[in-house]
Design an enzyme around this catalytic site. Structure first.
Site, PDB file in Angstrom:
ATOM      1  N   SER A  38       0.827  -1.200   0.000  1.00 43.87           N
ATOM      2  CA  SER A  38       0.000   0.000   0.000  1.00 43.87           C
ATOM      3  C   SER A  38       0.871   1.264   0.000  1.00 43.87           C
ATOM      4  O   SER A  38       1.696   1.434  -0.887  1.00 43.87           O
ATOM      5  CB  SER A  38      -0.964  -0.040   1.196  1.00 43.87           C
ATOM      6  OG  SER A  38      -2.019   0.873   1.017  1.00 43.87           O
ATOM      7  N   ASP A 152      -5.813  -3.711  -1.879  1.00 44.27           N
ATOM      8  CA  ASP A 152      -4.722  -3.285  -1.003  1.00 44.27           C
ATOM      9  C   ASP A 152      -3.871  -4.459  -0.487  1.00 44.27           C
ATOM     10  O   ASP A 152      -4.395  -5.425   0.056  1.00 44.27           O
ATOM     11  CB  ASP A 152      -5.334  -2.533   0.182  1.00 44.27           C
ATOM     12  CG  ASP A 152      -4.309  -1.699   0.923  1.00 44.27           C
ATOM     13  OD1 ASP A 152      -3.350  -2.281   1.449  1.00 44.27           O
ATOM     14  OD2 ASP A 152      -4.480  -0.468   0.978  1.00 44.27           O
TER      15      ASP A 152
END
Length: 295
Positions: A38, A152
């Site tokens: 991320s 993510d």
């Protein structure tokens, strides 16, 4: 001393990674590989392609309204932020760079929601890999990749230690930006941000911000009925807490940099200067606690 650097997921708190990288280099460490999930993939990618300083200068001059402008809201059922505005800015730094062409080996982690497993990018478009890695579930629209959807990387691997490339005699440095510890604001002198341009769009955003503040002014009511964003944000935090603790206990990094999850919420990118200094301070604490002098 060579360093294998692992940068955790955690939204705006990841700006602290910048301070950690700056202090690593200042203290004579040589970063020879990076793995990120991320926001960790964003900062890792910027450093690996030599654009971290330029990005820092840009992000440190953003205010709350600039951040709001970067959030291109959508009515899509998969998420309410497309992320295109933010990635247009990032592409100014990444361009058409491929991961395999970077001077520093970089591993970027995303989550394959269909196969329920992690996907590690070590080649191909840097920009596209990072776009997949930052797709926060229900918030940022996922990325379609080879017929499947990626979200993510922090969902499955918030601290991607297993993905970082190691070399003989290097040391492992892990930066956890979700540590369940009290937040101590760093002592620093912020520089003055550039004056924002006036315009109709900014005036509208200012009124929206006022409305939100009025709407959220009743603290007792907020406690009774937490917002959608609050629930999503805190749910992900709680999930990551346990995973991060298990990973750190198992791998026992040579330098462990713990940054409080309370230092900022997911989208407080306007606090870049403070968060970078938070990372700098946390690294120095982690270095002091390490046993490198005995190795």
């Amino acid at each position: 001393m060579d360093v294998a650097l692992v940068l955790a997921s955690g939204g705006a708190r990841g700006l602290a990674h910048i301070g950690v990288i700056e202090e690593l280099e200042k203290n004579g460490f040589n970063i020879t590989s990076i793995a990120g999930s991320s926001i960790g993939s964003v900062i890792g990618g910027l450093h690996a392609c030599g654009k971290l300083k330029e990005f820092k200068n840009w992000i440190c001059n953003l205010d709350q309204f600039d951040v709001m402008e970067l959030m291109d809201f959508t009515m899509a059922l998969q998420g309410f932020i497309k992320g295109e505005n933010f990635f247009k800015e990032l592409d100014k730094y990444f361009g058409t760079t491929n991961i395999e062409d970077l001077k520093i080996p970089l591993s970027i982690v995303a989550t394959n929601i269909d196969a329920r497993k992690e996907v590690v990018f070590e080649s191909g478009s840097l920009s596209k890999a990072i776009r997949a890695s930052v797709a926060i579930p229900t918030v940022i629209v996922p990325v379609k990749y080879k017929g499947q959807y990626l979200i993510d990387g922090g969902v499955i691997s918030p601290i991607p230690v297993e993905s970082v490339k190691r070399k003989e005699n290097d040391i492992l440095v892990v930066v956890d930006i979700n540590a369940n510890i009290p937040y101590e604001k760093p002592d620093f002198e912020p520089f003055k941000k550039k004056q924002p341009k006036r315009g109709l769009k900014r005036d509208i955003l200012k009124e929206i911000k006022k409305f939100i503040e009025i709407f959220n002014s009743n603290k007792e009511e907020k406690k009774k009925t937490p917002s959608y964003l609050f629930i999503v944000d805190k749910s992900i935090d709680i999930m990551q807490d346990k995973i991060c603790s298990l990973i750190k206990d198992h791998y026992k990094p040579d330098i462990m940099v713990d940054i409080s999850r309370e230092c900022s919420s997911t989208f407080e990118f306007d606090r870049a200067q403070e968060l970078i200094e938070t990372g700098r301070t946390a690294f120095l604490k982690g270095l002091k606690k390490s046993n490198l002098n005995n190795k």
